[in-house]
Design a protein around this motif. Structure first.
Motif, mmCIF file in Angstrom:
data_model
loop_
_atom_site.group_PDB
_atom_site.id
_atom_site.type_symbol
_atom_site.label_atom_id
_atom_site.label_comp_id
_atom_site.label_asym_id
_atom_site.label_seq_id
_atom_site.Cartn_x
_atom_site.Cartn_y
_atom_site.Cartn_z
ATOM 1 N N PHE A 1 0.815 -1.218 0.000
ATOM 2 C CA PHE A 1 0.000 0.000 0.000
ATOM 3 C C PHE A 1 0.850 1.270 0.000
ATOM 4 O O PHE A 1 0.310 2.370 -0.079
ATOM 5 C CB PHE A 1 -0.890 0.028 1.249
ATOM 6 C CG PHE A 1 -1.959 -1.021 1.288
ATOM 7 C CD1 PHE A 1 -3.224 -0.768 0.780
ATOM 8 C CD2 PHE A 1 -1.720 -2.262 1.861
ATOM 9 C CE1 PHE A 1 -4.223 -1.726 0.830
ATOM 10 C CE2 PHE A 1 -2.710 -3.233 1.916
ATOM 11 C CZ PHE A 1 -3.957 -2.964 1.386
ATOM 12 N N ALA A 2 2.169 1.125 0.113
ATOM 13 C CA ALA A 2 3.028 2.278 0.387
ATOM 14 C C ALA A 2 2.971 3.360 -0.674
ATOM 15 O O ALA A 2 3.221 4.532 -0.385
ATOM 16 C CB ALA A 2 4.469 1.812 0.575
ATOM 17 N N ALA A 3 2.650 3.030 -1.915
ATOM 18 C CA ALA A 3 2.623 4.032 -2.984
ATOM 19 C C ALA A 3 1.367 4.898 -2.959
ATOM 20 O O ALA A 3 1.288 5.885 -3.698
ATOM 21 C CB ALA A 3 2.746 3.352 -4.349
ATOM 22 N N ILE A 4 0.374 4.572 -2.130
ATOM 23 C CA ILE A 4 -0.854 5.369 -2.062
ATOM 24 C C ILE A 4 -0.560 6.672 -1.326
ATOM 25 O O ILE A 4 -0.078 6.677 -0.195
ATOM 26 C CB ILE A 4 -1.977 4.607 -1.333
ATOM 27 C CG1 ILE A 4 -2.365 3.359 -2.126
ATOM 28 C CG2 ILE A 4 -3.192 5.509 -1.129
ATOM 29 C CD1 ILE A 4 -3.429 2.499 -1.448
ATOM 30 N N SER A 5 -0.864 7.789 -1.983
ATOM 31 C CA SER A 5 -0.650 9.097 -1.343
ATOM 32 C C SER A 5 -1.945 9.688 -0.803
ATOM 33 O O SER A 5 -1.916 10.452 0.174
ATOM 34 C CB SER A 5 -0.009 10.077 -2.325
ATOM 35 O OG SER A 5 -0.849 10.296 -3.452
ATOM 36 N N SER A 6 -3.083 9.352 -1.408
ATOM 37 C CA SER A 6 -4.351 9.889 -0.904
ATOM 38 C C SER A 6 -5.521 9.049 -1.406
ATOM 39 O O SER A 6 -5.434 8.384 -2.439
ATOM 40 C CB SER A 6 -4.552 11.341 -1.339
ATOM 41 O OG SER A 6 -4.702 11.426 -2.744
ATOM 42 N N ILE A 7 -6.613 9.051 -0.615
ATOM 43 C CA ILE A 7 -7.874 8.401 -0.993
ATOM 44 C C ILE A 7 -8.968 9.431 -0.780
ATOM 45 O O ILE A 7 -9.190 9.894 0.340
ATOM 46 C CB ILE A 7 -8.150 7.148 -0.142
ATOM 47 C CG1 ILE A 7 -6.973 6.178 -0.225
ATOM 48 C CG2 ILE A 7 -9.439 6.460 -0.600
ATOM 49 C CD1 ILE A 7 -7.116 4.976 0.702
ATOM 50 N N THR A 8 -9.649 9.820 -1.856
ATOM 51 C CA THR A 8 -10.669 10.861 -1.774
ATOM 52 C C THR A 8 -11.941 10.415 -2.489
ATOM 53 O O THR A 8 -11.953 9.412 -3.213
ATOM 54 C CB THR A 8 -10.177 12.167 -2.398
ATOM 55 O OG1 THR A 8 -9.840 11.928 -3.782
ATOM 56 C CG2 THR A 8 -8.943 12.688 -1.659
ATOM 57 N N SER A 9 -12.999 11.214 -2.310
ATOM 58 C CA SER A 9 -14.271 10.957 -2.992
ATOM 59 C C SER A 9 -14.848 12.295 -3.462
ATOM 60 O O SER A 9 -15.797 12.818 -2.865
ATOM 61 C CB SER A 9 -15.247 10.239 -2.061
ATOM 62 O OG SER A 9 -16.469 9.989 -2.728
ATOM 63 N N PRO A 10 -14.283 12.858 -4.522
ATOM 64 C CA PRO A 10 -14.755 14.174 -4.993
ATOM 65 C C PRO A 10 -16.138 14.127 -5.627
ATOM 66 O O PRO A 10 -16.812 15.145 -5.730
ATOM 67 C CB PRO A 10 -13.689 14.579 -6.011
ATOM 68 C CG PRO A 10 -13.119 13.289 -6.501
ATOM 69 C CD PRO A 10 -13.160 12.351 -5.322
ATOM 70 N N VAL A 11 -16.539 12.919 -6.059
ATOM 71 C CA VAL A 11 -17.844 12.748 -6.697
ATOM 72 C C VAL A 11 -18.591 11.647 -5.963
ATOM 73 O O VAL A 11 -17.994 10.658 -5.532
ATOM 74 C CB VAL A 11 -17.687 12.372 -8.195
ATOM 75 C CG1 VAL A 11 -19.043 12.137 -8.846
ATOM 76 C CG2 VAL A 11 -16.916 13.458 -8.935
ATOM 77 N N GLU A 12 -19.901 11.802 -5.812
ATOM 78 C CA GLU A 12 -20.698 10.802 -5.115
ATOM 79 C C GLU A 12 -20.548 9.433 -5.788
ATOM 80 O O GLU A 12 -20.523 9.325 -7.014
ATOM 81 C CB GLU A 12 -22.170 11.217 -5.115
ATOM 82 C CG GLU A 12 -23.047 10.306 -4.277
ATOM 83 C CD GLU A 12 -24.493 10.775 -4.247
ATOM 84 O OE1 GLU A 12 -25.298 10.148 -3.543
ATOM 85 O OE2 GLU A 12 -24.803 11.771 -4.932
ATOM 86 N N ASN A 13 -20.443 8.391 -4.943
ATOM 87 C CA ASN A 13 -20.304 7.006 -5.414
ATOM 88 C C ASN A 13 -19.042 6.799 -6.253
ATOM 89 O O ASN A 13 -19.046 5.998 -7.200
ATOM 90 C CB ASN A 13 -21.540 6.566 -6.209
ATOM 91 C CG ASN A 13 -22.754 6.393 -5.315
ATOM 92 O OD1 ASN A 13 -22.618 6.038 -4.146
ATOM 93 N ND2 ASN A 13 -23.926 6.661 -5.857
ATOM 94 N N GLU A 14 -17.990 7.521 -5.892
ATOM 95 C CA GLU A 14 -16.727 7.378 -6.603
ATOM 96 C C GLU A 14 -15.569 7.525 -5.616
ATOM 97 O O GLU A 14 -15.604 8.367 -4.723
ATOM 98 C CB GLU A 14 -16.631 8.448 -7.697
ATOM 99 C CG GLU A 14 -15.485 8.259 -8.669
ATOM 100 C CD GLU A 14 -15.557 9.270 -9.809
ATOM 101 O OE1 GLU A 14 -16.338 9.029 -10.755
ATOM 102 O OE2 GLU A 14 -14.864 10.301 -9.745
ATOM 103 N N ILE A 15 -14.576 6.676 -5.777
ATOM 104 C CA ILE A 15 -13.384 6.716 -4.928
ATOM 105 C C ILE A 15 -12.170 6.931 -5.828
ATOM 106 O O ILE A 15 -12.003 6.233 -6.835
ATOM 107 C CB ILE A 15 -13.195 5.399 -4.142
ATOM 108 C CG1 ILE A 15 -14.331 5.169 -3.159
ATOM 109 C CG2 ILE A 15 -11.835 5.379 -3.429
ATOM 110 C CD1 ILE A 15 -14.242 5.955 -1.889
ATOM 111 N N LYS A 16 -11.333 7.888 -5.465
ATOM 112 C CA LYS A 16 -10.082 8.111 -6.186
ATOM 113 C C LYS A 16 -8.907 7.734 -5.276
ATOM 114 O O LYS A 16 -8.804 8.238 -4.155
ATOM 115 C CB LYS A 16 -9.951 9.563 -6.642
ATOM 116 C CG LYS A 16 -10.861 9.925 -7.811
ATOM 117 C CD LYS A 16 -10.583 11.306 -8.344
ATOM 118 C CE LYS A 16 -11.437 11.631 -9.557
ATOM 119 N NZ LYS A 16 -11.074 10.820 -10.754
ATOM 120 N N VAL A 17 -8.045 6.869 -5.790
ATOM 121 C CA VAL A 17 -6.839 6.457 -5.075
ATOM 122 C C VAL A 17 -5.653 6.967 -5.876
ATOM 123 O O VAL A 17 -5.373 6.487 -6.976
ATOM 124 C CB VAL A 17 -6.770 4.926 -4.922
ATOM 125 C CG1 VAL A 17 -5.484 4.512 -4.209
ATOM 126 C CG2 VAL A 17 -7.990 4.401 -4.151
#
Length: 517
Positions: free
Chosen positions: A148-164
Motif C-alpha cells: 500500500f506504500a505508494a498510495i498518497s491519498s484516498i478521496t471521494s470528490p464525486v458521489e459514489n466514486e473513490i479516487k486512489v
C-alpha cells in the motif's frame, strides 16, 4: 506466510519508510473421476440450505489488520467486501464493491465507481469515508504495508466514486486493495477487541455465532450488493483438529466439505469425493533462523539447503502429486517465472553439505505444526536427511498457535511451514518475505525491500518475471530459506455439494456453494 502467515512489529518502521521512499494420496487416486478445482455441474435441483464445513483449526482473528492464517483470509473474504477481489480463476482482479475502475497513468490515479446502495450488515450505508478508513487501517498492518506504500491519498470528490492517487507507479496497489476489507469508520467507536467479536460486515455473509475452537456460523448478509451471489442459507464451520475425525464426519454425512484431506487419508475417499487443488500457488518451506547459531553462518545455511532431496520428497511424501520446489515464488500465478534453471535453482548435494560443516555437527531444533502438506512423514524424512549431512536434529512438533509464538520470538532453528499466496501476483509472497522473513528469520530487510520495489515498478509481465528471477537469485546466493515442494492439496467433498470452485491460491467462494436436494 499464508497458513503460517504472521507479522513482526519490530521491522514495521523500516519497511514502510523504505517502501515510501521508493528505495497424497497415492498416484492411483489421480483418476479421471477425481475432481480438479471444481465440483461437477448439478445433475438435480439444488438448494442453498445449511452447508457444514470441517476445518483443522479455527481462525485466529476477524480483524482485517491481522491475516495470520489461511482460515482467517477465507473467512474474512466472505464477511467483508472490498473495492476489488481476485477473480474466480485466480488470474486477475475483478470488481466487488466497485463495479468498475480506470487508471490514469499521467496522474497515477485509480478511479473506482461504487455499486449503488451499498450497505453494511446492520443496514447502515457504506460511505466513501468507511472505505477510505478501512484501506488506510489495513495499510498500517505490519505485513502488507509495502503493497500500500505508494498510495498518497484516498478521496471521494464525486458521489459514489473513490479516487486512489499514487505517489509513484506500483503494480502492487490494485491487488493489495483486495485486502482492503471494509468496516465502519472508526469501528463505530468501539475498540478492535470488542468490535471484531461480533463485527458489522460488508461482504456476502454476516457472523451469526462463534464459539472459538468449536464452531462458527455465518448467515447471508441481507444488505450485500457487491458482485457475488449468495446461495447457502447458512455456513457452519466445525473445528476438527484430528484429521481422522474430520474425514469420518465427511463420510458419515455430518459435514459436506473437508477443507484439508492429508495425503495419507486421501486413499480413503473415492475419486469423485476428492478434489485436487491444481496448480497450487503455494510452497512448503523450511525456514532457517538466520539471526542465531548455527544459521547465522552462511555456510551452514548452504549445507542445510544442499542436504535436502526435493524430488525424493515429492515422490515419497507427496506421492508425485505436485512439483519439487526450485524457487521461492510459487507457480500458479501469472507472473511466476516457472521452474528456475539458473543461479536461483536449489540443488541436492549431500557430500558438499558434509564438507561445508567440516565435521562440526551443529545442533538444531526442527519446529513444525502439522498443517497443509506438512505431516510426520515429512518431518521424519527431513530429520534423516539433515542428520545424514552432519546436523544433529531435535524435532519439536507443536500446535499451530504455540509454533507461531516460537516463530515470532525467533526461538527456533528451523521452522517447517506451508506458505500460501492469497493474491494473483508473486508480489504478495515477495512482500511477506520482506516483512515476515526479515522480522522473524532475520533477512537483510533493506536489500529485500529493494527487490520488491523493483518488482513493483515493472509494467509488463516479462519485466515482472525478470525482477522475480533477480529476487530469487539473491535469496539463493544468501541461502535465506529452503523451498521444499509445491504439493497439490486434497479437499474432501460430499457428492451433494455443488458449486465449489477453488482458486489456485487455495481459497474458494462460499457464496457459490449449493446442495443437491
Amino acid at each position: 506466510m499464508s497458513i503460517d502467515r504472521v507479522t513482526g512489529s519490530a521491522l514495521a518502521a523500516l519497511v514502510v519508510a523504505a517502501a515510501v521512499a521508493g528505495c497424497g494420496g497415492s498416484k492411483s487416486q489421480t483418476t479421471s473421476k477425481m475432481l480438479t478445482n471444481t465440483t461437477p455441474a448439478a445433475l438435480a435441483s439444488v438448494s442453498g440450505g445449511t452447508i457444514t464445513i470441517g476445518r483443522s483449526s479455527d481462525i485466529s482473528s476477524l480483524d482485517p489488520q491481522e491475516l495470520n492464517i489461511g482460515e482467517d483470509y477465507q473467512t474474512q473474504e466472505a464477511l467483508y467486501g472490498s473495492l476489488v477481489r481476485p477473480s474466480v480463476d485466480g488470474k486477475s482482479i475483478e470488481g466487488d464493491l466497485a463495479s468498475s475502475w480506470t487508471f490514469e497513468e499521467p496522474t497515477l490515479t485509480y478511479t473506482f465507481k461504487l455499486r449503488p446502495h451499498l450497505r453494511f450488515s446492520n443496514g447502515s450505508p457504506i460511505t466513501p469515508a468507511d472505505i477510505a478508513y478501512s484501506i488506510e487501517r489495513v495499510a498500517k498492518g505490519m505485513e502488507y504495508a509495502p503493497m500500500f506504500a505508494a498510495i498518497s491519498s484516498i478521496t471521494s470528490p464525486v458521489e459514489n466514486e473513490i479516487k486512489v492517487k499514487l505517489s509513484r507507479y506500483s503494480n502492487l496497489v490494485l491487488p493489495a486493495l483486495s485486502f482492503g476489507f471494509v468496516v465502519p469508520k472508526n469501528l463505530d467507536g468501539q475498540k478492535p477487541t470488542t468490535f471484531f467479536k461480533n463485527p458489522v460486515t460488508s461482504g456476502e455473509f454476516a457472523l451469526a455465532s462463534w464459539e472459538p475452537n468449536v464452531q462458527m456460523v455465518l448467515k447471508p448478509n441481507p444488505y450485500y450488493s457487491g458482485s457475488g451471489h449468495v446461495s447457502p442459507s447458512e455456513i457452519v464451520f466445525r473445528i476438527f483438529p484430528d484429521e481422522t475425525a474430520r474425514l469420518n464426519a465427511l463420510q458419515a454425512g455430518n459435514i459436506q466439505f473437508d477443507e484439508y484431506v492429508s495425503d495419507e487419508q486421501a486413499p480413503a475417499l473415492p475419486g469423485d469425493e476428492l478434489l485436487q487443488s491444481s496448480p497450487r500457488a503455494d510452497l512448503v518451506e523450511l525456514v532457517t533462523n538466520n539471526g542465531s547459531a548455527p544459521f547465522n553462518t552462511k555456510s551452514n545455511r548452504e549445507a542445510a539447503a544442499l542436504a535436502i532431496d526435493r524430488p525424493l520428497l515429492l515422490k515419497t511424501i507427496w506421492n508425485g502429486a505436485g512439483v519439487p520446489a526450485q524457487g521461492l515464488l510459487p507457480p500458479g500465478l501469472q507472473d511466476s517465472h516457472g521452474t528456475p534453471t539458473g543461479g536461483e535453482a536449489w540443488e541436492y548435494n549431500p557430500s558438499m553439505a558434509r564438507a561445508l560443516l567440516h565435521g562440526t555437527h551443529p545442533t538444531v531444533i526442527l519446529l513444525a505444526s502439522y498443517e497443509r502438506g506438512v505431516d510426520s512423514r515429512l518431518v521424519d524424512v527431513l530429520q534423516r536427511q539433515l542428520e545424514q549431512a552432519g546436523f544433529h536434529v531435535t524435532v519439536d512438533v507443536r500446535d499451530f498457535a504455540s509454533a507461531v509464538t516460537q516463530l515470532l520470538s525467533s526461538k527456533f532453528s528451523l521452522f517447517l511451514t506451508p506458505d500460501d499466496a492469497f493474491l494473483p501476483t508473486v508480489g504478495e509472497p515477495m512482500t511477506t518475505y520482506v516483512t515476515v522473513g526479515a522480522a522473524t528469520a532475520h533477512w537483510n530487510a533493506p536489500a529485500a525491500i529493494g527487490y520488491l520495489q523493483k518488482f513493483s515498478l515493472a509494467k509488463t509481465l516479462a519485466q515482472r518475471r525478470e525482477e522475480g528471477v533477480q529476487f530469487e537469485r539473491w535469496a539463493h546466493s544468501e541461502w535465506l530459506i529452503n523451498p521444499l515442494g509445491n504439493p497439490y492439496i486434497y479437499l474432501g467433498v460430499s457428492k451433494q455439494l455443488q458449486g465449489l470452485v477453488v482458486q489456485p491460491f487455495g481459497t474458494y467462494r462460499m457464496g457459490t456453494l449449493q446442495l443437491q436436494k
